[in-house]
Design an enzyme around this catalytic site. Structure first.
Site, short mmCIF file in Angstrom:
data_model
loop_
_atom_site.label_atom_id
_atom_site.label_comp_id
_atom_site.label_asym_id
_atom_site.label_seq_id
_atom_site.Cartn_x
_atom_site.Cartn_y
_atom_site.Cartn_z
CG ASP A 116 -1.74 1.25 1.35
OD1 ASP A 116 -2.82 1.33 0.73
OD2 ASP A 116 -1.30 2.18 2.06
CB ALA A 144 -2.95 1.93 -2.44
CG ASP A 145 -3.47 -2.63 0.60
OD1 ASP A 145 -2.85 -2.73 -0.47
OD2 ASP A 145 -2.98 -2.90 1.70
CB THR A 146 -9.27 0.60 0.95
OG1 THR A 146 -8.71 0.21 2.20
CG2 THR A 146 -10.77 0.70 1.08
#
Length: 367
Positions: A116, A144-146
């Site tokens: 992320d 960013a992961d989300t």
């Protein structure tokens, strides 16, 4: 949460890295870290070594009855295992194969490792986060992961409704984040203006940002002229409406720091909750700046039932439910986050494997 049966395929022995991440060391040692608990209620867990021939065969067998496969290996890993999109879609032509990676399945960065924080930096997010003297700053949760996961979910939903069904989806976390940056990107592309960090100030308007009160900060977004006028009048600063430095939106933006100082002189005389109540009543958007604890305890969140409880052994876990309310119903997970391999027997036997075969696979380390 929305009706899908989600089977998490994990590495035998260790499983998802999130199982050992989180603020509770004892849970991490038990392979049930808080980071894992947060995202995996309602899912099933099986273990599978996809480097072994029998493991490859089992994944193909599982895929034949699946609607969607999601993987987030580096590009090329699944192909090297002999389990890439073409191979698995030959087993099930209607399969939706979704690959999530840091940068996409091609391009000069395709083979670079990505977490992320790496994506936050490369996407430009960090360059505009923080104040001029503190940026670049990381967003305080895995943005960013989300966003990458949500983008994948939207694309899968669309693919499930396509006729005929079947697709190979290539989701780049970096591209997903850039796509959410809206006017920040457009200012660069269309206006030729390089976005800069402005801390808690809204760069499109003023006064619009974070202001200190007698006890805690509040956010005020007086983006319209009538909101600005109502704010100034309520604070007893109608003189600011006649001041040449604040006559127009562009004037106020240009002199935003001085304007904030003028407003805070009054705002600091009274507590946040009074200003929030009074300014909202005047249709000047205002809200408190909460800690995470405050946000979770807020009556608005409590009344709408976002946080639910689920039994996990002798423990009651507090977990966030779906942010979607459909026909007055908020979906919540019905089962707790699974222990590693908790569903091996059920899933593999449902594919026709006998108890003896499952036991052999365990001895061989395939599952």
């Amino acid at each position: 949460l929305l009706g899908a049966e989600v089977i998490k395929v994990e590495r035998p022995g260790t499983g998802d890295l999130a199982r050992v991440l989180g603020a509770d060391p004892d849970r991490n040692k038990a392979g049930m870290g808080i980071s894992f608990l947060a995202q995996n209620a309602g899912k099933k867990s099986i273990t599978l070594d996809m480097k072994k021939d029998r493991g490859k065969a089992l994944l193909k067998q599982l895929v034949r009855s699946a609607d969607v496969l999601v993987e987030n290996f580096r590009p090329g890993v699944m192909d090297r295992l002999g389990l890439g999109s073409e191979v698995l879609r030959s087993e099930n032509p209607s399969l939706i194969y979704c690959a999530i990676s840091g940068f996409g399945q091609d391009g000069p960065r395709r083979d670079d490792p990505a977490y992320d924080q790496i994506v936050q930096g490369i996407s430009g997010v960090m360059s505009i986060t923080g104040a001029p003297d503190t940026a670049p700053y990381r967003v305080g949760y895995p943005l960013a992961d989300t966003v990458g996961g949500m983008t994948a979910a939207f694309s899968i939903t669309a693919a499930l409704n396509a006729i005929p069904r079947g697709a190979s989806l290539d989701i780049s976390m970096t591209e997903a984040v850039i796509s959410t940056m809206g006017w920040v990107v457009s200012n660069q592309l269309i206006g030729g203006v390089t976005p800069e960090p402005h801390g808690n100030e809204n760069t499109t308007s003023a006064p619009s940002g974070t202001f200190q009160t007698a006890d805690r900060p509040i956010n005020i977004a007086a983006n319209r002229d009538e909101q600005w006028e109502a704010l100034a009048l309520h604070l007893g600063r109608d003189d600011l409406l006649r001041h040449p430095d604040y006559a127009t939106r562009e004037d106020r933006k240009r002199n935003r720091i001085a304007l904030r100082g003028e407003l805070e002189r009054i705002l600091k005389t009274r507590p946040a909750n009074e200003w929030v109540r009074e300014l909202n009543a005047l249709s000047v958007p205002t809200g408190p700046v909460f800690s995470v604890s405050d946000a979770l305890d807020d009556p608005q969140v409590a009344q709408r039932g976002l946080i639910g409880t689920i039994a996990m052994g002798d423990e009651e876990l507090n977990l966030a439910g779906s942010p979607i309310v459909s026909d007055g119903h908020r979906p919540m997970a019905e089962t707790p986050p699974p222990a590693l391999g908790a569903d091996n027997a059920d899933i593999w036997s449902s594919l026709g494997l006998s108890n003896d075969e499952i036991a052999d696979l365990q001895k061989e380390g395939v599952i």
